[in-house]
Write an enzyme that holds these catalytic residues in place. Structure first.
Site, PDB file in Angstrom:
ATOM      1  N   PRO A   9     -21.609  35.354  39.607  1.00  0.00           N
ATOM      2  CA  PRO A   9     -22.793  35.875  38.935  1.00  0.00           C
ATOM      3  C   PRO A   9     -22.488  36.840  37.791  1.00  0.00           C
ATOM      4  O   PRO A   9     -21.536  37.607  37.856  1.00  0.00           O
ATOM      5  CB  PRO A   9     -23.554  36.608  40.058  1.00  0.00           C
ATOM      6  CG  PRO A   9     -22.563  36.810  41.143  1.00  0.00           C
ATOM      7  CD  PRO A   9     -21.574  35.686  41.034  1.00  0.00           C
ATOM      8  N   ASN A  10     -23.321  36.735  36.784  1.00  0.00           N
ATOM      9  CA  ASN A  10     -23.313  37.605  35.592  1.00  0.00           C
ATOM     10  C   ASN A  10     -22.181  37.314  34.612  1.00  0.00           C
ATOM     11  O   ASN A  10     -22.146  37.872  33.516  1.00  0.00           O
ATOM     12  CB  ASN A  10     -23.304  39.097  35.986  1.00  0.00           C
ATOM     13  CG  ASN A  10     -24.519  39.466  36.807  1.00  0.00           C
ATOM     14  OD1 ASN A  10     -25.643  39.269  36.350  1.00  0.00           O
ATOM     15  ND2 ASN A  10     -24.328  39.962  38.014  1.00  0.00           N
ATOM     16  N   ARG A  17     -21.991  41.582  27.985  1.00  0.00           N
ATOM     17  CA  ARG A  17     -22.153  42.396  29.186  1.00  0.00           C
ATOM     18  C   ARG A  17     -21.057  43.472  29.259  1.00  0.00           C
ATOM     19  O   ARG A  17     -19.870  43.141  29.379  1.00  0.00           O
ATOM     20  CB  ARG A  17     -22.021  41.481  30.402  1.00  0.00           C
ATOM     21  CG  ARG A  17     -21.994  42.196  31.718  1.00  0.00           C
ATOM     22  CD  ARG A  17     -21.558  41.265  32.845  1.00  0.00           C
ATOM     23  NE  ARG A  17     -21.573  41.967  34.104  1.00  0.00           N
ATOM     24  CZ  ARG A  17     -20.848  41.624  35.161  1.00  0.00           C
ATOM     25  NH1 ARG A  17     -20.053  40.577  35.114  1.00  0.00           N
ATOM     26  NH2 ARG A  17     -20.911  42.325  36.260  1.00  0.00           N
ATOM     27  N   TYR A  22     -15.528  44.682  30.492  1.00  0.00           N
ATOM     28  CA  TYR A  22     -15.133  43.271  30.670  1.00  0.00           C
ATOM     29  C   TYR A  22     -14.577  42.610  29.409  1.00  0.00           C
ATOM     30  O   TYR A  22     -14.179  41.446  29.451  1.00  0.00           O
ATOM     31  CB  TYR A  22     -16.327  42.463  31.195  1.00  0.00           C
ATOM     32  CG  TYR A  22     -16.809  42.961  32.542  1.00  0.00           C
ATOM     33  CD1 TYR A  22     -15.967  42.917  33.654  1.00  0.00           C
ATOM     34  CD2 TYR A  22     -18.087  43.497  32.703  1.00  0.00           C
ATOM     35  CE1 TYR A  22     -16.390  43.391  34.891  1.00  0.00           C
ATOM     36  CE2 TYR A  22     -18.520  43.970  33.940  1.00  0.00           C
ATOM     37  CZ  TYR A  22     -17.669  43.910  35.021  1.00  0.00           C
ATOM     38  OH  TYR A  22     -18.076  44.382  36.248  1.00  0.00           O
ATOM     39  N   ASN A  73     -13.354  33.737  40.071  1.00  0.00           N
ATOM     40  CA  ASN A  73     -13.803  35.114  39.867  1.00  0.00           C
ATOM     41  C   ASN A  73     -15.168  35.192  40.537  1.00  0.00           C
ATOM     42  O   ASN A  73     -16.163  34.738  39.966  1.00  0.00           O
ATOM     43  CB  ASN A  73     -13.900  35.455  38.385  1.00  0.00           C
ATOM     44  CG  ASN A  73     -14.335  36.897  38.178  1.00  0.00           C
ATOM     45  OD1 ASN A  73     -14.777  37.563  39.127  1.00  0.00           O
ATOM     46  ND2 ASN A  73     -14.221  37.387  36.956  1.00  0.00           N
ATOM     47  N   ALA A  76     -19.632  39.994  41.719  1.00  0.00           N
ATOM     48  CA  ALA A  76     -19.980  40.961  42.766  1.00  0.00           C
ATOM     49  C   ALA A  76     -19.941  40.347  44.165  1.00  0.00           C
ATOM     50  O   ALA A  76     -19.828  41.081  45.157  1.00  0.00           O
ATOM     51  CB  ALA A  76     -21.365  41.552  42.485  1.00  0.00           C
ATOM     52  N   GLU A  97      -7.897  34.543  43.561  1.00  0.00           N
ATOM     53  CA  GLU A  97      -9.031  35.386  43.152  1.00  0.00           C
ATOM     54  C   GLU A  97      -8.636  36.175  41.912  1.00  0.00           C
ATOM     55  O   GLU A  97      -7.573  36.796  41.905  1.00  0.00           O
ATOM     56  CB  GLU A  97      -9.355  36.343  44.311  1.00  0.00           C
ATOM     57  CG  GLU A  97     -10.447  37.350  43.996  1.00  0.00           C
ATOM     58  CD  GLU A  97     -10.566  38.406  45.101  1.00  0.00           C
ATOM     59  OE1 GLU A  97     -10.249  38.120  46.274  1.00  0.00           O
ATOM     60  OE2 GLU A  97     -10.960  39.533  44.768  1.00  0.00           O
ATOM     61  N   HIS A  99      -9.992  38.845  38.587  1.00  0.00           N
ATOM     62  CA  HIS A  99     -10.994  39.766  38.032  1.00  0.00           C
ATOM     63  C   HIS A  99     -10.550  40.244  36.663  1.00  0.00           C
ATOM     64  O   HIS A  99      -9.363  40.561  36.476  1.00  0.00           O
ATOM     65  CB  HIS A  99     -11.176  40.990  38.936  1.00  0.00           C
ATOM     66  CG  HIS A  99     -11.627  40.615  40.311  1.00  0.00           C
ATOM     67  ND1 HIS A  99     -12.925  40.309  40.591  1.00  0.00           N
ATOM     68  CD2 HIS A  99     -10.928  40.449  41.454  1.00  0.00           C
ATOM     69  CE1 HIS A  99     -13.022  39.979  41.878  1.00  0.00           C
ATOM     70  NE2 HIS A  99     -11.822  40.048  42.417  1.00  0.00           N
ATOM     71  N   ARG A 106     -12.230  51.304  40.176  1.00  0.00           N
ATOM     72  CA  ARG A 106     -13.636  51.496  39.809  1.00  0.00           C
ATOM     73  C   ARG A 106     -14.397  52.122  40.987  1.00  0.00           C
ATOM     74  O   ARG A 106     -13.834  52.896  41.737  1.00  0.00           O
ATOM     75  CB  ARG A 106     -14.218  50.158  39.351  1.00  0.00           C
ATOM     76  CG  ARG A 106     -13.486  49.615  38.097  1.00  0.00           C
ATOM     77  CD  ARG A 106     -14.084  48.304  37.613  1.00  0.00           C
ATOM     78  NE  ARG A 106     -15.478  48.479  37.214  1.00  0.00           N
ATOM     79  CZ  ARG A 106     -16.331  47.466  37.062  1.00  0.00           C
ATOM     80  NH1 ARG A 106     -15.920  46.220  37.266  1.00  0.00           N
ATOM     81  NH2 ARG A 106     -17.579  47.695  36.713  1.00  0.00           N
TER      82      ARG A 106
END
Ligand code: DQA
Length: 146
Positions: A9-10, A17, A22, A73, A76, A97, A99, A106
């Site tokens: 998502p996103n 964004r 990012y 990825n 969230a 995985e 990111h 963070r």
């Protein structure tokens, strides 16, 4: 070799964004770089992005016989989707995985990945390179004698 590259998502909004977190590359630009790497190694890639947990799970299920492995990825969903984790474990494909940001540096909630235990590797904090290194790592793992 067939690989799935999955964005959660996103990530469709990459480029606009939170660029300070990012980066400024769009999702299309990231996919283009992965495609170039894949072409140079004669690997077939299917790309997919969804803002919906079930959409991601359906895509993994539908492609489980086609794919040799996947790079994901999870956005969230990384931090709380046991359903996505179970999907990855359930299809028994090697998964990496990735990111863009460094999730270990963070907010506290981002430090936990419920996906990592069902992946062969997590790469975080390298922007586009997280995807490219994750892709290379997966290919390397798939190329080892089984
Ligand atoms: C992300 C990190 C996640 O915590 C966040 O929710 C994202 C993107 C990353 O690529 O850095 O959507 O997965």
């Amino acid at each position: 070799m067939n690989i799935l590259v999955i964005h959660g998502p996103n990530l469709n909004l990459l480029g606009e964004r939170e660029p300070d977190v990012y980066g400024t590359l769009t999702l299309q630009q990231i996919n283009t770089e992965i495609q170039k790497l894949a072409d140079s190694k004669n690997i077939v890639v299917k790309f997919f992005q969804s803002n919906h947990e079930g959409g991601l799970i359906d895509f993994i299920h539908e492609n489980r016989k086609w794919a040799n492995g996947l790079v994901i990825n999870p956005g969230a969903y990384t931090h709380y989707s046991y359903a996505l984790r179970d999907a990855i474990a359930g299809v028994n494909l090697p998964a990496v995985e990735v990111h863009l940001s460094d999730i270990s540096k963070r907010e506290d909630f981002r430090r936990i990945s419920v996906i990592a235990p069902v992946c062969i590797r997590q790469i975080s904090g390298l922007g586009l390179q997280s995807y490219l290194q994750g892709f290379e790592f997966l290919i390397g793992a798939l190329s080892l004698p089984q």
